[in-house]
Write a protein that holds these residues in place. Structure first.
Motif, PDB file in Angstrom:
ATOM      1  N   PHE A 104     -98.512  72.537 -39.951  1.00 45.12           N
ATOM      2  CA  PHE A 104     -99.923  72.396 -39.716  1.00 45.12           C
ATOM      3  C   PHE A 104     -99.699  71.764 -38.114  1.00 45.12           C
ATOM      4  CE2 PHE A 104    -104.109  70.832 -39.760  1.00 45.12           C
ATOM      5  CZ  PHE A 104    -104.762  72.326 -39.834  1.00 45.12           C
ATOM      6  N   ALA A 105     -99.354  70.664 -38.305  1.00 43.99           N
ATOM      7  CA  ALA A 105     -99.535  69.943 -37.308  1.00 43.99           C
ATOM      8  C   ALA A 105     -98.825  69.926 -36.007  1.00 43.99           C
ATOM      9  CB  ALA A 105     -98.260  68.248 -37.097  1.00 43.99           C
ATOM     10  N   GLU A 106     -97.686  71.150 -36.427  1.00 37.74           N
ATOM     11  CA  GLU A 106     -97.679  71.681 -34.729  1.00 37.74           C
ATOM     12  C   GLU A 106     -98.911  72.802 -34.053  1.00 37.74           C
ATOM     13  OE1 GLU A 106     -93.860  73.361 -36.083  1.00 37.74           O
ATOM     14  OE2 GLU A 106     -92.643  71.712 -35.451  1.00 37.74           O
ATOM     15  N   ALA A 107     -98.907  73.127 -35.329  1.00 38.61           N
ATOM     16  CA  ALA A 107    -100.526  74.569 -35.301  1.00 38.61           C
ATOM     17  C   ALA A 107    -101.370  73.803 -34.847  1.00 38.61           C
ATOM     18  CB  ALA A 107    -100.365  75.316 -36.426  1.00 38.61           C
ATOM     19  N   TRP A 108    -102.141  72.518 -35.392  1.00 34.63           N
ATOM     20  CA  TRP A 108    -103.448  72.174 -34.788  1.00 34.63           C
ATOM     21  C   TRP A 108    -102.653  71.683 -33.642  1.00 34.63           C
ATOM     22  CZ3 TRP A 108    -107.335  72.519 -36.622  1.00 34.63           C
ATOM     23  CH2 TRP A 108    -108.499  71.559 -36.071  1.00 34.63           C
ATOM     24  N   GLN A 109    -101.976  71.341 -32.793  1.00 36.48           N
ATOM     25  CA  GLN A 109    -101.524  70.537 -31.529  1.00 36.48           C
ATOM     26  C   GLN A 109    -101.450  71.943 -30.324  1.00 36.48           C
ATOM     27  OE1 GLN A 109     -97.464  68.967 -30.686  1.00 36.48           O
ATOM     28  NE2 GLN A 109     -98.238  68.099 -29.000  1.00 36.48           N
ATOM     29  N   ARG A 110    -101.147  72.800 -30.729  1.00 34.25           N
ATOM     30  CA  ARG A 110    -100.830  73.991 -30.254  1.00 34.25           C
ATOM     31  C   ARG A 110    -102.315  74.178 -29.884  1.00 34.25           C
ATOM     32  NH1 ARG A 110     -97.070  76.245 -33.008  1.00 34.25           N
ATOM     33  NH2 ARG A 110     -98.388  77.169 -34.569  1.00 34.25           N
ATOM     34  N   HIS A 111    -103.435  74.386 -30.969  1.00 31.32           N
ATOM     35  CA  HIS A 111    -104.839  75.036 -31.136  1.00 31.32           C
ATOM     36  C   HIS A 111    -105.714  74.352 -30.344  1.00 31.32           C
ATOM     37  CE1 HIS A 111    -103.994  79.125 -32.544  1.00 31.32           C
ATOM     38  NE2 HIS A 111    -103.261  78.272 -33.967  1.00 31.32           N
ATOM     39  N   THR A 112    -105.729  72.851 -30.100  1.00 30.20           N
ATOM     40  CA  THR A 112    -106.307  71.752 -30.101  1.00 30.20           C
ATOM     41  C   THR A 112    -105.716  71.174 -28.823  1.00 30.20           C
ATOM     42  OG1 THR A 112    -105.402  70.142 -31.658  1.00 30.20           O
ATOM     43  CG2 THR A 112    -107.502  71.998 -32.220  1.00 30.20           C
ATOM     44  N   GLY A 113    -104.523  70.843 -28.350  1.00 32.55           N
ATOM     45  CA  GLY A 113    -104.223  69.887 -27.292  1.00 32.55           C
ATOM     46  C   GLY A 113    -103.675  68.354 -28.710  1.00 32.55           C
ATOM     47  N   ALA A 114    -104.035  68.165 -29.709  1.00 33.60           N
ATOM     48  CA  ALA A 114    -103.852  67.128 -29.894  1.00 33.60           C
ATOM     49  C   ALA A 114    -102.990  66.689 -30.911  1.00 33.60           C
ATOM     50  CB  ALA A 114    -104.784  66.824 -31.978  1.00 33.60           C
ATOM     51  N   THR A 115    -102.810  65.026 -29.876  1.00 33.03           N
ATOM     52  CA  THR A 115    -101.043  65.323 -30.480  1.00 33.03           C
ATOM     53  C   THR A 115    -100.462  64.719 -32.061  1.00 33.03           C
ATOM     54  OG1 THR A 115    -100.545  64.819 -27.734  1.00 33.03           O
ATOM     55  CG2 THR A 115     -99.003  63.438 -29.464  1.00 33.03           C
ATOM     56  N   PRO A 116     -99.735  65.076 -32.762  1.00 33.82           N
ATOM     57  CA  PRO A 116     -99.084  64.365 -34.239  1.00 33.82           C
ATOM     58  C   PRO A 116     -98.243  63.278 -34.176  1.00 33.82           C
ATOM     59  CG  PRO A 116     -98.206  66.775 -33.967  1.00 33.82           C
ATOM     60  CD  PRO A 116     -98.839  66.358 -32.605  1.00 33.82           C
ATOM     61  N   THR A 117     -98.779  62.062 -35.422  1.00 36.78           N
ATOM     62  CA  THR A 117     -97.511  61.591 -35.148  1.00 36.78           C
ATOM     63  C   THR A 117     -97.587  61.326 -36.465  1.00 36.78           C
ATOM     64  OG1 THR A 117     -98.659  60.192 -33.301  1.00 36.78           O
ATOM     65  CG2 THR A 117     -97.969  58.728 -34.860  1.00 36.78           C
ATOM     66  N   LEU A 118     -96.497  61.239 -37.169  1.00 37.04           N
ATOM     67  CA  LEU A 118     -95.521  60.798 -38.130  1.00 37.04           C
ATOM     68  C   LEU A 118     -96.353  59.836 -38.663  1.00 37.04           C
ATOM     69  CD1 LEU A 118     -94.415  61.810 -40.532  1.00 37.04           C
ATOM     70  CD2 LEU A 118     -92.056  61.425 -39.627  1.00 37.04           C
ATOM     71  N   GLY A 119     -96.596  59.589 -39.672  1.00 40.93           N
ATOM     72  CA  GLY A 119     -97.681  58.678 -40.612  1.00 40.93           C
ATOM     73  C   GLY A 119     -96.987  57.954 -41.936  1.00 40.93           C
ATOM     74  N   VAL A 120     -97.692  57.931 -42.680  1.00 40.10           N
ATOM     75  CA  VAL A 120     -97.285  57.559 -44.261  1.00 40.10           C
ATOM     76  C   VAL A 120     -96.200  58.693 -44.754  1.00 40.10           C
ATOM     77  CG1 VAL A 120     -98.950  58.175 -45.510  1.00 40.10           C
ATOM     78  CG2 VAL A 120     -97.093  56.465 -45.982  1.00 40.10           C
ATOM     79  N   ARG A 121     -94.386  58.896 -45.436  1.00 45.54           N
ATOM     80  CA  ARG A 121     -93.829  59.635 -45.663  1.00 45.54           C
ATOM     81  C   ARG A 121     -93.771  59.413 -47.196  1.00 45.54           C
ATOM     82  NH1 ARG A 121     -88.721  59.431 -44.911  1.00 45.54           N
ATOM     83  NH2 ARG A 121     -88.635  61.541 -45.694  1.00 45.54           N
ATOM     84  N   LEU A 122     -94.402  60.500 -48.152  1.00 44.45           N
ATOM     85  CA  LEU A 122     -94.506  59.599 -49.827  1.00 44.45           C
ATOM     86  C   LEU A 122     -92.951  60.433 -50.392  1.00 44.45           C
ATOM     87  CD1 LEU A 122     -98.053  59.578 -50.084  1.00 44.45           C
ATOM     88  CD2 LEU A 122     -96.217  57.771 -50.386  1.00 44.45           C
TER      89      LEU A 122
END
Length: 285
Positions: A113-131
């Protein structure tokens, strides 16, 4: 996959009538949406500070394949998606004018989803917390068990409980107000808590559990003040609430841990918790 396969609503009863069976089909994996929707169903929007989320379900030919929820100004929480489904959802939300600060899901879904959101909005995803998400297998009390015993937290303990919840929230980076006025609207309010006490009656650790939904109970939070750690108290109180959940009829007892906390991950595995999958949150700049 078409964007109109995604159906959105703010009516929790309508959402559960259509997607409840899907959520209950995998209660351990769907622990968070199950508990969030149950809290909204029973207590209403006041349970979350008068804020009602948008719910979504991916449905084709009468079968639900995935769901999400999103509170105003908060991130998206979504069940497992294929990359194609993630792309369709991102495109649909963009078309509806949604702006997202983050997404939380199992690791592969969150990444897709982060990759898809970047494609559609240009927003850069940053990995935060991992659980890590764990499920209880065979409950194995720690050896040796620290001196003392567990007991349910009562009304007389409320100030102590709120203080420890504030300290826990600070430890995990949550920005939340926890006091007598705000307590009912926090995520901590609906839980049942136990303390582990030393033989002289001094509380040294606590654990909470969410109400049972679809046979699953989630342990959250577990907290020991920093100066009391390393003595086995967290393991003892976690065993206490886990045993109580099983005695109450739970068929799944689960918990999340921060993947970076090697101490807690080792502890929960020693007492019988088994890994299910990893979750991740991506922030969008």
């Amino acid at each position: 996959m078409r964007s109109d396969d995604w159906h959105l609503t703010e009516d929790v009863d309508d959402f559960l009538a259509r997607a409840g069976e899907f959520l209950r089909s995998r209660p351990a994996l769907h622990t968070t949406p199950l508990t969030v929707t149950e809290k909204l169903r029973t207590l209403g929007a006041a349970a979350y500070g008068a804020r009602f989320p948008v719910f979504g379900r991916l449905e084709r030919a009468g079968k639900v394949h995935a769901t999400f929820y999103r509170f105003p100004s908060r991130g998206l929480s979504v069940t497992s998606l294929t990359p194609e489904q993630a792309d369709t959802l991102a495109a649909h939300l963009v078309a509806l004018g949604h702006s997202l600060p983050s997404v939380t899901a199992d690791h592969s879904t969150a990444t897709a989803f982060a990759e898809a959101w970047q494609r559609h909005t240009g927003a850069t995803p940053t990995l935060g917390v991992r659980l890590h998400l764990y499920r209880l297998g065979t409950l194995t009390p720690p050896e040796p068990v620290p001196a003392g015993q567990g007991r349910l937290v009562g009304e007389q303990d409320h100030e102590h409980l709120m203080r420890w919840c504030r300290e826990f929230a600070a430890d995990v980076g949550e920005v939340v107000s926890i006091d007598a006025a705000s307590w009912a609207g926090t995520r901590f309010a609906e839980k049942r808590y136990s303390f582990w006490e030393t033989p002289d009656g001094t509380p040294v650790s606590m654990a909470g559990v969410n109400p049972m939904v679809a046979g699953q109970v989630r342990v959250d939070p577990v907290y020991t003040p920093a100066h009391l750690r390393g003595r086995g108290y967290a393991g003892a109180v976690t065993v206490e609430v886990s045993r109580a959940a099983l005695a109450a009829g739970a068929t799944e007892v689960v918990l999340f841990t921060n993947a970076a906390n090697t101490t807690s991950n080792a502890l929960y595995q020693r007492i019988g918790y088994l890994p299910i999958t990893d979750f991740a949150m991506y922030d969008f700049a």
